[in-house]
Write a protein that holds these residues in place. Structure first.
Motif, PDB file in Angstrom:
ATOM      1  N   HIS A 109       0.824  -1.210   0.000  1.00 36.88           N
ATOM      2  CA  HIS A 109       0.000   0.000   0.000  1.00 36.88           C
ATOM      3  C   HIS A 109       0.867   1.272   0.000  1.00 36.88           C
ATOM      4  CE1 HIS A 109      -3.910   2.014   1.015  1.00 36.88           C
ATOM      5  NE2 HIS A 109      -3.094   2.919   1.512  1.00 36.88           N
ATOM      6  N   HIS A 110       1.786   1.398   0.939  1.00 39.22           N
ATOM      7  CA  HIS A 110       2.594   2.623   1.018  1.00 39.22           C
ATOM      8  C   HIS A 110       3.671   2.662  -0.055  1.00 39.22           C
ATOM      9  CE1 HIS A 110       1.305   5.099   4.536  1.00 39.22           C
ATOM     10  NE2 HIS A 110       0.536   4.041   4.669  1.00 39.22           N
ATOM     11  N   GLU A 111       4.046   1.509  -0.543  1.00 33.79           N
ATOM     12  CA  GLU A 111       4.913   1.438  -1.711  1.00 33.79           C
ATOM     13  C   GLU A 111       4.207   2.075  -2.911  1.00 33.79           C
ATOM     14  OE1 GLU A 111       7.840  -2.248  -2.259  1.00 33.79           O
ATOM     15  OE2 GLU A 111       5.804  -2.649  -2.971  1.00 33.79           O
ATOM     16  N   SER A 112       2.913   1.778  -3.048  1.00 34.63           N
ATOM     17  CA  SER A 112       2.121   2.361  -4.133  1.00 34.63           C
ATOM     18  C   SER A 112       1.991   3.869  -3.965  1.00 34.63           C
ATOM     19  CB  SER A 112       0.732   1.711  -4.170  1.00 34.63           C
ATOM     20  OG  SER A 112       0.818   0.320  -4.369  1.00 34.63           O
ATOM     21  N   HIS A 113       1.722   4.325  -2.726  1.00 38.52           N
ATOM     22  CA  HIS A 113       1.660   5.769  -2.474  1.00 38.52           C
ATOM     23  C   HIS A 113       2.976   6.437  -2.841  1.00 38.52           C
ATOM     24  CE1 HIS A 113      -2.271   6.235  -0.871  1.00 38.52           C
ATOM     25  NE2 HIS A 113      -2.067   5.661   0.301  1.00 38.52           N
ATOM     26  N   ALA A 114       4.083   5.835  -2.393  1.00 40.37           N
ATOM     27  CA  ALA A 114       5.399   6.427  -2.643  1.00 40.37           C
ATOM     28  C   ALA A 114       5.691   6.503  -4.143  1.00 40.37           C
ATOM     29  CB  ALA A 114       6.477   5.615  -1.932  1.00 40.37           C
ATOM     30  N   ALA A 115       5.349   5.437  -4.871  1.00 36.72           N
ATOM     31  CA  ALA A 115       5.561   5.422  -6.322  1.00 36.72           C
ATOM     32  C   ALA A 115       4.713   6.487  -7.006  1.00 36.72           C
ATOM     33  CB  ALA A 115       5.233   4.037  -6.877  1.00 36.72           C
ATOM     34  N   SER A 116       3.482   6.658  -6.534  1.00 37.66           N
ATOM     35  CA  SER A 116       2.602   7.671  -7.139  1.00 37.66           C
ATOM     36  C   SER A 116       3.116   9.081  -6.889  1.00 37.66           C
ATOM     37  CB  SER A 116       1.177   7.532  -6.597  1.00 37.66           C
ATOM     38  OG  SER A 116       1.054   8.090  -5.297  1.00 37.66           O
ATOM     39  N   ALA A 117       3.852   9.267  -5.789  1.00 41.36           N
ATOM     40  CA  ALA A 117       4.381  10.592  -5.460  1.00 41.36           C
ATOM     41  C   ALA A 117       5.662  10.895  -6.217  1.00 41.36           C
ATOM     42  CB  ALA A 117       4.635  10.691  -3.952  1.00 41.36           C
ATOM     43  N   PHE A 118       6.558   9.910  -6.322  1.00 43.27           N
ATOM     44  CA  PHE A 118       7.881  10.202  -6.896  1.00 43.27           C
ATOM     45  C   PHE A 118       7.925  10.082  -8.408  1.00 43.27           C
ATOM     46  CE2 PHE A 118      12.125   8.693  -8.282  1.00 43.27           C
ATOM     47  CZ  PHE A 118      12.795   9.898  -8.096  1.00 43.27           C
ATOM     48  N   PHE A 119       7.448   8.978  -8.957  1.00 38.90           N
ATOM     49  CA  PHE A 119       7.682   8.726 -10.385  1.00 38.90           C
ATOM     50  C   PHE A 119       7.070   9.768 -11.318  1.00 38.90           C
ATOM     51  CE2 PHE A 119       8.365   4.150  -8.970  1.00 38.90           C
ATOM     52  CZ  PHE A 119       9.747   4.225  -9.098  1.00 38.90           C
ATOM     53  N   PRO A 120       5.869  10.340 -11.034  1.00 37.03           N
ATOM     54  CA  PRO A 120       5.364  11.391 -11.936  1.00 37.03           C
ATOM     55  C   PRO A 120       5.936  12.776 -11.628  1.00 37.03           C
ATOM     56  CG  PRO A 120       3.581  10.282 -10.723  1.00 37.03           C
ATOM     57  CD  PRO A 120       4.863   9.952 -10.051  1.00 37.03           C
ATOM     58  N   SER A 121       6.693  12.900 -10.538  1.00 38.03           N
ATOM     59  CA  SER A 121       7.148  14.221 -10.093  1.00 38.03           C
ATOM     60  C   SER A 121       8.184  14.812 -11.051  1.00 38.03           C
ATOM     61  CB  SER A 121       7.759  14.117  -8.684  1.00 38.03           C
ATOM     62  OG  SER A 121       9.079  13.579  -8.750  1.00 38.03           O
ATOM     63  N   PRO A 122       8.433  16.117 -10.964  1.00 38.37           N
ATOM     64  CA  PRO A 122       9.421  16.759 -11.845  1.00 38.37           C
ATOM     65  C   PRO A 122      10.839  16.695 -11.287  1.00 38.37           C
ATOM     66  CG  PRO A 122       8.282  18.425 -10.576  1.00 38.37           C
ATOM     67  CD  PRO A 122       7.674  17.112 -10.174  1.00 38.37           C
ATOM     68  N   PHE A 123      11.107  15.744 -10.379  1.00 35.77           N
ATOM     69  CA  PHE A 123      12.396  15.675  -9.707  1.00 35.77           C
ATOM     70  C   PHE A 123      13.167  14.424 -10.125  1.00 35.77           C
ATOM     71  CE2 PHE A 123       9.615  17.585  -6.197  1.00 35.77           C
ATOM     72  CZ  PHE A 123       9.787  18.875  -6.679  1.00 35.77           C
ATOM     73  N   GLU A 124      14.449  14.594 -10.386  1.00 32.00           N
ATOM     74  CA  GLU A 124      15.331  13.454 -10.651  1.00 32.00           C
ATOM     75  C   GLU A 124      15.544  12.639  -9.381  1.00 32.00           C
ATOM     76  OE1 GLU A 124      17.533  10.783 -12.729  1.00 32.00           O
ATOM     77  OE2 GLU A 124      16.555  12.528 -13.645  1.00 32.00           O
ATOM     78  N   GLU A 125      15.601  13.338  -8.247  1.00 29.19           N
ATOM     79  CA  GLU A 125      15.679  12.670  -6.955  1.00 29.19           C
ATOM     80  C   GLU A 125      14.923  13.501  -5.929  1.00 29.19           C
ATOM     81  OE1 GLU A 125      19.935  12.358  -6.368  1.00 29.19           O
ATOM     82  OE2 GLU A 125      19.941  14.206  -5.179  1.00 29.19           O
ATOM     83  N   ALA A 126      14.380  12.823  -4.930  1.00 26.87           N
ATOM     84  CA  ALA A 126      13.577  13.515  -3.923  1.00 26.87           C
ATOM     85  C   ALA A 126      13.393  12.626  -2.700  1.00 26.87           C
ATOM     86  CB  ALA A 126      12.204  13.899  -4.482  1.00 26.87           C
ATOM     87  N   ALA A 127      13.208  13.267  -1.563  1.00 23.28           N
ATOM     88  CA  ALA A 127      12.758  12.554  -0.371  1.00 23.28           C
ATOM     89  C   ALA A 127      11.275  12.239  -0.533  1.00 23.28           C
ATOM     90  CB  ALA A 127      12.989  13.413   0.868  1.00 23.28           C
ATOM     91  N   ILE A 128      10.835  11.142   0.074  1.00 19.94           N
ATOM     92  CA  ILE A 128       9.443  10.686  -0.042  1.00 19.94           C
ATOM     93  C   ILE A 128       8.845  10.595   1.355  1.00 19.94           C
ATOM     94  CG2 ILE A 128       7.923   8.811  -0.783  1.00 19.94           C
ATOM     95  CD1 ILE A 128      10.196   7.932  -2.707  1.00 19.94           C
ATOM     96  N   LEU A 129       7.633  11.135   1.516  1.00 18.32           N
ATOM     97  CA  LEU A 129       6.901  11.035   2.777  1.00 18.32           C
ATOM     98  C   LEU A 129       5.468  10.633   2.477  1.00 18.32           C
ATOM     99  CD1 LEU A 129       6.713  11.474   5.868  1.00 18.32           C
ATOM    100  CD2 LEU A 129       6.234  13.895   5.408  1.00 18.32           C
ATOM    101  N   THR A 130       4.997   9.552   3.102  1.00 20.54           N
ATOM    102  CA  THR A 130       3.616   9.116   2.927  1.00 20.54           C
ATOM    103  C   THR A 130       2.934   9.050   4.289  1.00 20.54           C
ATOM    104  OG1 THR A 130       4.015   6.720   3.164  1.00 20.54           O
ATOM    105  CG2 THR A 130       4.351   7.683   0.980  1.00 20.54           C
ATOM    106  N   LEU A 131       1.711   9.546   4.355  1.00 26.17           N
ATOM    107  CA  LEU A 131       0.914   9.510   5.593  1.00 26.17           C
ATOM    108  C   LEU A 131      -0.538   9.233   5.217  1.00 26.17           C
ATOM    109  CD1 LEU A 131       2.596  12.756   6.298  1.00 26.17           C
ATOM    110  CD2 LEU A 131       2.445  11.322   8.312  1.00 26.17           C
ATOM    111  N   ASP A 132      -1.153   8.259   5.912  1.00 24.51           N
ATOM    112  CA  ASP A 132      -2.580   8.010   5.659  1.00 24.51           C
ATOM    113  C   ASP A 132      -3.219   7.368   6.874  1.00 24.51           C
ATOM    114  OD1 ASP A 132      -1.763   5.371   5.561  1.00 24.51           O
ATOM    115  OD2 ASP A 132      -2.438   4.984   3.515  1.00 24.51           O
ATOM    116  N   GLY A 133      -4.389   6.724   6.650  1.00 28.14           N
ATOM    117  CA  GLY A 133      -5.054   6.015   7.739  1.00 28.14           C
ATOM    118  C   GLY A 133      -4.292   4.744   8.055  1.00 28.14           C
ATOM    119  N   VAL A 134      -4.381   3.766   7.168  1.00 27.89           N
ATOM    120  CA  VAL A 134      -3.608   2.529   7.297  1.00 27.89           C
ATOM    121  C   VAL A 134      -3.649   1.786   5.979  1.00 27.89           C
ATOM    122  CG1 VAL A 134      -5.603   1.221   8.184  1.00 27.89           C
ATOM    123  CG2 VAL A 134      -3.273   0.414   8.673  1.00 27.89           C
ATOM    124  N   GLY A 135      -2.538   1.129   5.650  1.00 29.81           N
ATOM    125  CA  GLY A 135      -2.504   0.230   4.497  1.00 29.81           C
ATOM    126  C   GLY A 135      -2.631  -1.186   4.992  1.00 29.81           C
TER     127      GLY A 135
END
Length: 593
Positions: A109-135
């Motif tokens: 679940h959080h792997e999917s969130h992290a991928a959705s945040a980083f891969f479409p982003s305009p950054f070659e590299e970036a820190a990743i932070l995910t927060l939700d209810g629960v996966g």
């Protein structure tokens, strides 16, 4: 997705008209295949955004850990798991008519969130932070993304969850869990954080690094179907507010208090992630990343130079992240970073041609005016906005995610002091305290709002304060309390200025949304102002409209003045009036959120 390009993404709720519909998304599957002009047999991979067996393990361990409490909840949950949720490959086979012969892949679940945040982003590299209810088990995580790889290194685990504590307060203040959290955020500026110390002392222990633990004696959600119990109610001086009950100062102060706690967690976590990774860019996803006030705090007070938030930050975006994870992480394909991002403005749903729109309108006998040139249409709509009209704006591809971004929007004049009240009461049929978001031309954003000139906000996921130059201070304004704060005009764009001078801004550029951009240019030419109201095309409790039929029904059931669909413009006074029972039937479809 095809060769790393996002082709289509649609939420099931847009078809079924049931908000946050969690049933198998067969309508969306078929729609995406049609938009991609692809058959089931041509699919190489089908991927699901979490691991059902891990989630089932968490449920069983929780039930056992709290036994014999929670036995009835266990009995309620097991049939759907044993019949359907543990057998997702069979469910997917059924939905795809047995024609798919490839692999099914399940990402975390959080792997999917992290991928959705980083891969479409305009950054070659970036820190990743995910927060939700629960996966499955994880409720928050952080890590790094570089090129075509992500790695999550640290996590917080269930039952300790920022998303769940925020939902508990959403429930306690009388709003719907997993739907009304944004109302709690919008209510916060009307109150004072009088309960902040109580929450910090009794309910949550937050460490300097943003990690935290909840006092679970106040939260029975592990073994009951309710978010809070009697001990929680006693702490806050009474029972939870009934849905649709009168809002009191207590609810406003509680909202202000838990919002302050949420921002504290988000900001501390962001600072810790920066210390650990040393990166200058941050990407966010997970339901808590829809808290645009918290995002604004990270941008304003945090250490990162730039941040990018997945527009569909909740679970809908998990599907996108799962597909991206397979393409880059598992298959090892090269990632090409785009200057804006590769989310395509999050305009990833279906579009309808003028021929399709006219075919529908002719079929119902609607009266409409067609424009052969968009310039003429934009000129006319800009005039109507200046005249105080409320416009339903239906153009091109539908948005993916919870925000209307100018394709399925209701728009109006931000300078009109009555517009917030008109839209809330007569169009959206929702609570008067709820603010509206502005669209602003990208190049003018820093003129109206306190936002860094280089920071985009194309997805309406950041708040920023109105600049001092655009503010207005009325006599006795500081004396107003609670909902009465609405009575004061606070800026030259009062319809989009919240009571704390903030606004949830959307920057509009020519590349992502050329039609809306041109319309706003026309509005600026006439008024000198490049800010308009943009709210989602729906009524309270209704998913954003998808089709011409849905748009027309919403238009006819509300006090919208004008409907623009493609090149067609409809005036309300020229249409056949709806009978009251038709309006009532339409309104009855959607439960308050």
């Amino acid at each position: 997705m095809r060769n790393g390009e996002i082709i289509a993404a649609v939420q099931e709720e847009r078809w079924t008209r049931k908000k946050h519909d969690n049933r198998f998304p067969i309508n969306s599957v078929l729609c995406c295949l049609e938009m991609g002009d692809i058959s089931v047999e041509q699919l190489d991979y089908v991927v699901f955004y979490e691991k059902p067996l891990l989630k089932f393990e968490r449920l069983l361990e929780t039930y056992i850990g709290y036994a014999p409490r929670g036995f009835w909840q266990f009995l309620l949950a097991m049939p759907s798991w044993l019949k359907q949720k543990l057998h997702l490959p069979k469910e997917m086979d059924k939905a795809l008519s047995g024609r798919y012969k490839g692999r099914y892949i399940f990402t975390e679940h959080h792997e999917s969130h992290a991928a959705s945040a980083f891969f479409p982003s305009p950054f070659e590299e970036a820190a990743i932070l995910t927060l939700d209810g629960v996966g499955e088990w994880t409720t928050a995580s952080f890590g790094e993304g570089r090129a075509n790889k992500i790695e999550l290194t640290d996590e917080i685990r269930f039952p300790h969850s920022m998303g769940l504590i925020y939902s508990a307060f959403t429930y306690f203040t009388g709003f719907k869990v997993n739907s009304g959290e944004y109302k709690l955020m919008g209510l916060a500026p009307y109150g004072e954080p009088r309960y902040y110390d109580i929450i910090m002392r009794e309910l949550i222990d937050i460490k300097e690094d943003g990690s935290f633990r909840l006092n679970m004696s106040y939260f029975p959600y592990c073994h009951k179907t309710v978010m809070v119990g009697r001990k929680f109610e006693k702490l806050f001086g009474g029972l939870a507010r009934r849905p649709e009950g009168m809002l009191t100062q207590r609810e406003m102060d509680i909202a202000a208090s838990i919002q302050k706690v949420c921002e504290e967690v988000m900001l501390r976590a962001a600072r810790h992630v920066h210390r650990q990774t040393g990166m200058k860019n941050l990407v966010l996803a997970g339901g808590v990343a829809l808290n645009c006030v918290g995002n604004g705090r990270i941008l304003r007070d945090g250490p990162f130079e730039k941040i990018w938030i997945q527009p569909a930050a909740g679970d809908a975006g998990g599907a996108l992240g799962a597909a991206l994870f397979v393409w880059y992480q598992l298959l090892g394909n090269k990632r090409l970073v785009k200057p804006h991002d590769s989310q395509k403005g999050s305009l990833l749903g279906p579009a309808y041609s003028d021929e399709q729109i006219r075919f529908f309108l002719d079929g119902i006998g609607a009266t409409y005016h067609s424009y052969s040139e968009f310039e003429q249409l934009a000129e006319k709509v800009a005039d109507l906005i200046v005249d105080g009209k409320v416009i339903g704006w239906f153009q091109d591809r539908m948005e993916f995610g919870p925000r209307a971004l100018g394709s399925r929007s209701i728009i109006g004049d931000s300078r009109n002091e009555q517009m917030q009240s008109i839209m809330n009461r007569k169009i959206k049929f929702r609570e008067s305290f709820r603010p509206f978001a502005p669209c602003v031309l990208r190049e003018d954003a820093s003129e109206y709002f306190k936002i860094r000139q280089e920071q985009d906000s194309p997805y309406m996921l950041l708040t920023a304060d109105v600049t001092e130059e655009k503010r207005v201070t009325e006599k006795n304004q500081g004396m107003l309390k609670g909902i009465d704060k609405l009575k004061a005009k606070r800026s030259i764009v009062p319809a989009i200025t919240h009571v704390d001078y903030s606004a949830r801004i959307q920057t509009v550029d020519r590349q992502r949304n050329p039609k809306l951009y041109r319309l706003m240019e026309k509005f600026k030419e006439k008024t000198g102002c490049s800010v308009i109201i943009n709210t989602s095309f729906n009524i309270r409790g209704e998913p954003i409209v998808c089709t011409p039929e849905q748009a027309y029904r919403c238009f006819m059931a509300t006090n919208m003045d004008i409907l623009v669909m493609g090149s067609q413009m409809l005036y309300k006074q020229e249409q056949h009036s709806n009978r009251q029972n038709e309006v009532d039937d339409y309104m009855a479809q959607f439960q308050p959120d």
